[in-house]
Write a protein that holds these residues in place. Structure first.
Motif, PDB file in Angstrom:
ATOM      1  N   THR A 222       3.985   0.411   2.462  1.00  0.00           N
ATOM      2  CA  THR A 222       3.769  -0.518   3.570  1.00  0.00           C
ATOM      3  C   THR A 222       3.496  -1.915   3.027  1.00  0.00           C
ATOM      4  O   THR A 222       2.700  -2.075   2.105  1.00  0.00           O
ATOM      5  N   ARG A 223       4.174  -2.897   3.622  1.00  0.00           N
ATOM      6  CA  ARG A 223       3.948  -4.288   3.212  1.00  0.00           C
ATOM      7  C   ARG A 223       4.166  -5.213   4.396  1.00  0.00           C
ATOM      8  O   ARG A 223       4.886  -4.872   5.338  1.00  0.00           O
ATOM      9  N   LEU A 224       3.520  -6.363   4.336  1.00  0.00           N
ATOM     10  CA  LEU A 224       3.751  -7.411   5.315  1.00  0.00           C
ATOM     11  C   LEU A 224       4.985  -8.169   4.852  1.00  0.00           C
ATOM     12  O   LEU A 224       5.002  -8.731   3.764  1.00  0.00           O
ATOM     13  N   ALA A 225       6.030  -8.148   5.660  1.00  0.00           N
ATOM     14  CA  ALA A 225       7.310  -8.697   5.229  1.00  0.00           C
ATOM     15  C   ALA A 225       7.596 -10.093   5.770  1.00  0.00           C
ATOM     16  O   ALA A 225       8.374 -10.835   5.178  1.00  0.00           O
ATOM     17  N   GLU A 226       6.998 -10.431   6.893  1.00  0.00           N
ATOM     18  CA  GLU A 226       7.311 -11.720   7.510  1.00  0.00           C
ATOM     19  C   GLU A 226       6.154 -12.144   8.404  1.00  0.00           C
ATOM     20  O   GLU A 226       5.551 -11.326   9.094  1.00  0.00           O
ATOM     21  N   LEU A 227       5.854 -13.435   8.374  1.00  0.00           N
ATOM     22  CA  LEU A 227       4.793 -13.989   9.209  1.00  0.00           C
ATOM     23  C   LEU A 227       5.352 -15.180   9.972  1.00  0.00           C
ATOM     24  O   LEU A 227       5.703 -16.195   9.379  1.00  0.00           O
TER      25      LEU A 227
ATOM     26  N   GLY B 171       0.342   4.908   7.445  1.00  0.00           N
ATOM     27  CA  GLY B 171       0.552   3.920   6.389  1.00  0.00           C
ATOM     28  C   GLY B 171       0.011   2.546   6.768  1.00  0.00           C
ATOM     29  O   GLY B 171      -0.575   1.850   5.940  1.00  0.00           O
ATOM     30  N   ARG B 172       0.188   2.157   8.024  1.00  0.00           N
ATOM     31  CA  ARG B 172      -0.313   0.849   8.458  1.00  0.00           C
ATOM     32  C   ARG B 172      -1.840   0.829   8.486  1.00  0.00           C
ATOM     33  O   ARG B 172      -2.460  -0.149   8.065  1.00  0.00           O
ATOM     34  N   TRP B 173      -2.462   1.906   8.955  1.00  0.00           N
ATOM     35  CA  TRP B 173      -3.927   1.976   8.924  1.00  0.00           C
ATOM     36  C   TRP B 173      -4.429   1.893   7.483  1.00  0.00           C
ATOM     37  O   TRP B 173      -5.411   1.204   7.193  1.00  0.00           O
TER      38      TRP B 173
ATOM     39  N   THR C 122       0.864  -1.182   0.000  1.00  0.00           N
ATOM     40  CA  THR C 122       0.000   0.000   0.000  1.00  0.00           C
ATOM     41  C   THR C 122       0.894   1.224   0.000  1.00  0.00           C
ATOM     42  O   THR C 122       1.870   1.286   0.740  1.00  0.00           O
ATOM     43  N   ILE C 123       0.551   2.200  -0.842  1.00  0.00           N
ATOM     44  CA  ILE C 123       1.292   3.460  -0.889  1.00  0.00           C
ATOM     45  C   ILE C 123       0.366   4.572  -0.404  1.00  0.00           C
ATOM     46  O   ILE C 123      -0.700   4.799  -0.977  1.00  0.00           O
ATOM     47  N   THR C 124       0.786   5.222   0.656  1.00  0.00           N
ATOM     48  CA  THR C 124      -0.003   6.274   1.295  1.00  0.00           C
ATOM     49  C   THR C 124       0.691   7.618   1.089  1.00  0.00           C
ATOM     50  O   THR C 124       1.831   7.789   1.526  1.00  0.00           O
ATOM     51  N   PRO C 125       0.016   8.561   0.431  1.00  0.00           N
ATOM     52  CA  PRO C 125       0.638   9.880   0.246  1.00  0.00           C
ATOM     53  C   PRO C 125       0.444  10.769   1.476  1.00  0.00           C
ATOM     54  O   PRO C 125      -0.609  10.738   2.115  1.00  0.00           O
ATOM     55  N   ILE C 126       1.472  11.523   1.794  1.00  0.00           N
ATOM     56  CA  ILE C 126       1.408  12.507   2.878  1.00  0.00           C
ATOM     57  C   ILE C 126       2.189  13.738   2.437  1.00  0.00           C
ATOM     58  O   ILE C 126       3.313  13.619   1.939  1.00  0.00           O
TER      59      ILE C 126
ATOM     60  N   ALA D 271      -7.222  -0.962   3.124  1.00  0.00           N
ATOM     61  CA  ALA D 271      -7.249  -1.471   1.748  1.00  0.00           C
ATOM     62  C   ALA D 271      -7.530  -2.975   1.699  1.00  0.00           C
ATOM     63  O   ALA D 271      -7.720  -3.534   0.615  1.00  0.00           O
ATOM     64  N   ARG D 272      -7.570  -3.613   2.852  1.00  0.00           N
ATOM     65  CA  ARG D 272      -7.800  -5.061   2.936  1.00  0.00           C
ATOM     66  C   ARG D 272      -8.912  -5.344   3.950  1.00  0.00           C
ATOM     67  O   ARG D 272      -8.679  -5.950   4.996  1.00  0.00           O
TER      68      ARG D 272
END
Length: 140
Positions: A81-86, A36-38, A7-11, A43-44
């Motif tokens: 923002t991305r989920l990098a590891e689970l 960005g995390r919110w 997700t790309i969040t502009p600020i 978005a999901r």
């Protein structure tokens, strides 16, 4: 990399984000990252619904941030923002803040979080329906 997993969040940097030196105060980056995390979870909605049904909450337990260059008044930033590891008991999100005009990295961060069972007030394993929903989102 599959860009749909990010997700790309502009600020836009505003005057109230600045410190006495005329650049973004270090604490403001934490707010940018949280935004960005919110945005990522907004978005999901299907993931957020699984979280709600599970009675858990994402709780940040560690944040590592590297400041690379200053952002100043009027800069347009992009929070990636991305989920990098689970893992089995935690997950890690990676976030980059870039200047939109030239793509230069301003800051990068890794946020580790656990799932908190809200009723029991204790961390629980990442498993079941929630793990199934999160696994396809991992973007290394």
């Amino acid at each position: 990399m599959d860009a749909s997993l990010m997700t790309i969040t502009p600020i836009r940097v505003r005057g109230y984000h600045l410190d006495g030196y005329g650049h973004v105060n270090n604490a403001r980056y934490l707010e940018f990252l949280e935004e960005g995390r919110w945005d990522y979870f907004d978005a999901r909605p299907e993931l957020f619904e699984v979280v709600r049904r599970s009675g858990v909450a994402f709780v940040a337990v560690n944040l590592n941030i590297d400041y690379r260059r200053a952002a100043v008044d009027g800069d347009d930033l992009q929070i990636e923002t991305r989920l990098a590891e689970l893992g089995t008991r935690s997950a890690r999100m990676h976030q980059d803040i870039r200047r939109a005009r030239d793509g230069k990295l301003v800051s990068s961060a890794d946020v580790t979080f656990v799932l908190l069972d809200v009723a029991a007030n204790k961390a629980v394993p990442v498993e079941g329906e929630l793990r199934d929903a999160m696994t396809p989102l991992v973007m290394e």
